[in-house]
Design a protein around this motif. Structure first.
Motif, PDB file in Angstrom:
ATOM      1  N   SER A  10       0.832  -1.200   0.000  1.00 47.81           N
ATOM      2  CA  SER A  10       0.000   0.000   0.000  1.00 47.81           C
ATOM      3  C   SER A  10       0.867   1.251   0.000  1.00 47.81           C
ATOM      4  CB  SER A  10      -0.921   0.008   1.229  1.00 47.81           C
ATOM      5  OG  SER A  10      -1.821  -1.078   1.184  1.00 47.81           O
ATOM      6  N   ILE A  11       0.650   2.108  -0.992  1.00 43.43           N
ATOM      7  CA  ILE A  11       1.430   3.341  -1.160  1.00 43.43           C
ATOM      8  C   ILE A  11       0.527   4.551  -0.934  1.00 43.43           C
ATOM      9  CG2 ILE A  11       2.836   4.706  -2.749  1.00 43.43           C
ATOM     10  CD1 ILE A  11       4.101   2.031  -1.860  1.00 43.43           C
ATOM     11  N   TYR A  12       0.903   5.378   0.024  1.00 43.10           N
ATOM     12  CA  TYR A  12       0.123   6.575   0.349  1.00 43.10           C
ATOM     13  C   TYR A  12       0.526   7.728  -0.561  1.00 43.10           C
ATOM     14  CZ  TYR A  12      -1.709  10.586   2.911  1.00 43.10           C
ATOM     15  OH  TYR A  12      -2.367  11.737   3.252  1.00 43.10           O
ATOM     16  N   TYR A  13      -0.473   8.525  -0.985  1.00 41.48           N
ATOM     17  CA  TYR A  13      -0.181   9.705  -1.792  1.00 41.48           C
ATOM     18  C   TYR A  13      -1.255  10.754  -1.575  1.00 41.48           C
ATOM     19  CZ  TYR A  13      -3.849   8.233  -5.077  1.00 41.48           C
ATOM     20  OH  TYR A  13      -5.053   7.891  -5.633  1.00 41.48           O
ATOM     21  N   GLU A  14      -0.983  11.975  -2.009  1.00 36.48           N
ATOM     22  CA  GLU A  14      -1.947  13.071  -1.941  1.00 36.48           C
ATOM     23  C   GLU A  14      -1.963  13.823  -3.264  1.00 36.48           C
ATOM     24  OE1 GLU A  14      -1.123  15.614   1.364  1.00 36.48           O
ATOM     25  OE2 GLU A  14      -1.428  14.033   2.865  1.00 36.48           O
ATOM     26  N   ARG A  15      -3.105  14.419  -3.586  1.00 30.79           N
ATOM     27  CA  ARG A  15      -3.256  15.213  -4.809  1.00 30.79           C
ATOM     28  C   ARG A  15      -3.844  16.566  -4.452  1.00 30.79           C
ATOM     29  NH1 ARG A  15      -5.752  13.064 -10.543  1.00 30.79           N
ATOM     30  NH2 ARG A  15      -5.800  15.072 -11.642  1.00 30.79           N
ATOM     31  N   HIS A  16      -3.221  17.629  -4.939  1.00 27.09           N
ATOM     32  CA  HIS A  16      -3.645  18.990  -4.623  1.00 27.09           C
ATOM     33  C   HIS A  16      -3.671  19.834  -5.900  1.00 27.09           C
ATOM     34  CE1 HIS A  16      -2.864  18.197  -0.296  1.00 27.09           C
ATOM     35  NE2 HIS A  16      -1.815  17.537  -0.740  1.00 27.09           N
ATOM     36  N   GLY A  17      -4.578  20.815  -5.953  1.00 31.72           N
ATOM     37  CA  GLY A  17      -4.592  21.794  -7.024  1.00 31.72           C
ATOM     38  C   GLY A  17      -5.102  21.263  -8.349  1.00 31.72           C
ATOM     39  N   SER A  18      -4.822  22.032  -9.401  1.00 32.33           N
ATOM     40  CA  SER A  18      -5.244  21.651 -10.757  1.00 32.33           C
ATOM     41  C   SER A  18      -4.290  22.279 -11.762  1.00 32.33           C
ATOM     42  CB  SER A  18      -6.680  22.123 -11.028  1.00 32.33           C
ATOM     43  OG  SER A  18      -6.765  23.539 -10.923  1.00 32.33           O
ATOM     44  N   GLY A  19      -4.319  21.751 -12.971  1.00 29.16           N
ATOM     45  CA  GLY A  19      -3.408  22.224 -14.009  1.00 29.16           C
ATOM     46  C   GLY A  19      -2.438  21.141 -14.418  1.00 29.16           C
ATOM     47  N   PRO A  20      -1.394  21.471 -15.181  1.00 30.69           N
ATOM     48  CA  PRO A  20      -0.383  20.492 -15.563  1.00 30.69           C
ATOM     49  C   PRO A  20       0.160  19.792 -14.323  1.00 30.69           C
ATOM     50  CG  PRO A  20      -0.057  22.533 -16.771  1.00 30.69           C
ATOM     51  CD  PRO A  20      -1.109  22.816 -15.746  1.00 30.69           C
ATOM     52  N   ALA A  21       0.388  18.488 -14.430  1.00 31.88           N
ATOM     53  CA  ALA A  21       0.719  17.702 -13.247  1.00 31.88           C
ATOM     54  C   ALA A  21       2.220  17.635 -12.963  1.00 31.88           C
ATOM     55  CB  ALA A  21       0.172  16.284 -13.392  1.00 31.88           C
ATOM     56  N   ILE A  22       2.542  17.734 -11.663  1.00 30.66           N
ATOM     57  CA  ILE A  22       3.899  17.528 -11.157  1.00 30.66           C
ATOM     58  C   ILE A  22       3.808  16.529 -10.014  1.00 30.66           C
ATOM     59  CG2 ILE A  22       5.936  18.567 -10.106  1.00 30.66           C
ATOM     60  CD1 ILE A  22       5.046  21.263 -11.228  1.00 30.66           C
ATOM     61  N   LEU A  23       4.561  15.451 -10.091  1.00 31.10           N
ATOM     62  CA  LEU A  23       4.603  14.465  -9.020  1.00 31.10           C
ATOM     63  C   LEU A  23       5.981  14.509  -8.378  1.00 31.10           C
ATOM     64  CD1 LEU A  23       3.282  10.803  -9.132  1.00 31.10           C
ATOM     65  CD2 LEU A  23       5.352  11.416  -7.888  1.00 31.10           C
ATOM     66  N   PHE A  24       6.026  14.794  -7.077  1.00 34.40           N
ATOM     67  CA  PHE A  24       7.283  14.893  -6.341  1.00 34.40           C
ATOM     68  C   PHE A  24       7.617  13.552  -5.684  1.00 34.40           C
ATOM     69  CE2 PHE A  24       5.975  19.369  -6.457  1.00 34.40           C
ATOM     70  CZ  PHE A  24       7.178  19.995  -6.751  1.00 34.40           C
ATOM     71  N   VAL A  25       8.874  13.139  -5.828  1.00 35.45           N
ATOM     72  CA  VAL A  25       9.353  11.895  -5.216  1.00 35.45           C
ATOM     73  C   VAL A  25      10.461  12.254  -4.230  1.00 35.45           C
ATOM     74  CG1 VAL A  25      10.193   9.568  -5.612  1.00 35.45           C
ATOM     75  CG2 VAL A  25       8.854  10.714  -7.398  1.00 35.45           C
ATOM     76  N   HIS A  26      10.222  12.005  -2.959  1.00 35.63           N
ATOM     77  CA  HIS A  26      11.108  12.434  -1.878  1.00 35.63           C
ATOM     78  C   HIS A  26      12.436  11.672  -1.839  1.00 35.63           C
ATOM     79  CE1 HIS A  26      10.344   8.729   0.365  1.00 35.63           C
ATOM     80  NE2 HIS A  26       9.062   8.868   0.034  1.00 35.63           N
TER      81      HIS A  26
END
Length: 267
Positions: A10-26
């Motif tokens: 199980s992988i936790y994630y969050e999604r915020h805002g709208s527009g072109p997508a950026i996914l951050f990997v810590h």
């Protein structure tokens, strides 16, 4: 609570805002909440997705067979990123990696080039397999280990002027089960320059002038060896630029996302 399934983990994630997508990997000391200064600043223009790799933050920590102790293999991290991309049905995404997160981001992009338009390798070569780059990176690491860990990541000036944020930075890692010793297999069998070129995924190297882990010289050489790649160098910033210099970091990420989106629209 948004959860993606990564081969049973199980992988936790969050999604915020709208527009072109950026996914951050810590990176190795982070998790989804490490990007608080990015989410707040960028969600008005972009869809911002943050996540926890397995063993970090709220994601599951897989156990070894017949053992209660967790087992981590960096080779599984790209699948965690892919699971989030697929779960949210994201396309035309820019993946932004921080340090070890860049390795996972680049491999995930190569696994899902139909979903990922570009990858920004922050303070990392992304695990690229190339003899010259490996030699340069090894020389940088040999110098880095001479410093206390915190001095590799944040400038001493910041530590002195912002002891509060320095303390919080150090506390972030206490929420993770995974440790650096669990991540030694991370960049084994990395992609070649040819594989990256053939994928069609655009690559940007995001470097910091005062990075105590990976030198600008090494990153610049990687950029020279990868035709069509971008290079963004932020002056007077450390390895953990996203934390210490968020305004400069956010501006660099914004510029890369806008530039790469414009290039696609013009094609």
């Amino acid at each position: 609570m948004p959860i993606a399934d990564s081969d049973g983990t199980s992988i936790y994630y969050e999604r915020h805002g709208s527009g072109p997508a950026i996914l951050f990997v810590h990176g190795s000391g982070g998790h989804h909440a490490a990007w608080w200064q990015q989410v707040a600043a960028l969600r008005e223009e972009f869809t911002i997705v943050t996540m926890d790799l397995r063993g970090f933050g709220k994601s599951e920590a897989p156990a070894r067979p017949h053992s209660s102790k967790p087992e981590f293999d960096g080779q599984d991290f790209p699948g965690d990123v892919v699971a989030v991309l697929d779960q949210e049905d994201l396309t035309d995404v820019m993946l932004v990696g921080q340090s070890i997160g860049s390795v996972a981001a680049l491999r995930a992009a190569l696994l899902r080039p139909e979903r990922v338009c570009s990858v920004a390798l922050g303070h990392s070569l992304g695990g690229i397999s190339h003899p010259e780059l490996k030699e340069l990176a090894a020389a940088d690491r040999a110098e880095a280990v001479k410093l206390p860990v915190i001095d590799r990541l944040l400038t001493r000036r910041f530590q002195q002027e912002r002891p509060d944020l320095t303390f919080l930075f150090q506390q972030m890692g206490t929420f993770n089960v995974a440790k650096m010793a669990d991540l030694r297999n991370l960049d084994t069998n990395g992609p070649s320059l040819e594989e990256i070129q053939n994928s069609g995924v655009k690559v940007a190297f995001l470097a910091a002038e005062k990075d105590g882990v990976l030198s600008v010289k090494t990153v610049t050489r990687a950029h020279e060896l990868l035709p069509g790649s971008h290079l963004e160098i932020v002056q007077d910033a450390p390895h953990s630029m996203y934390w210490e210099a968020p305004e400069q970091y956010n501006a660099a990420v914004t510029q890369l996302r806008r530039t790469l989106t414009a290039q696609k629209e013009a094609a």
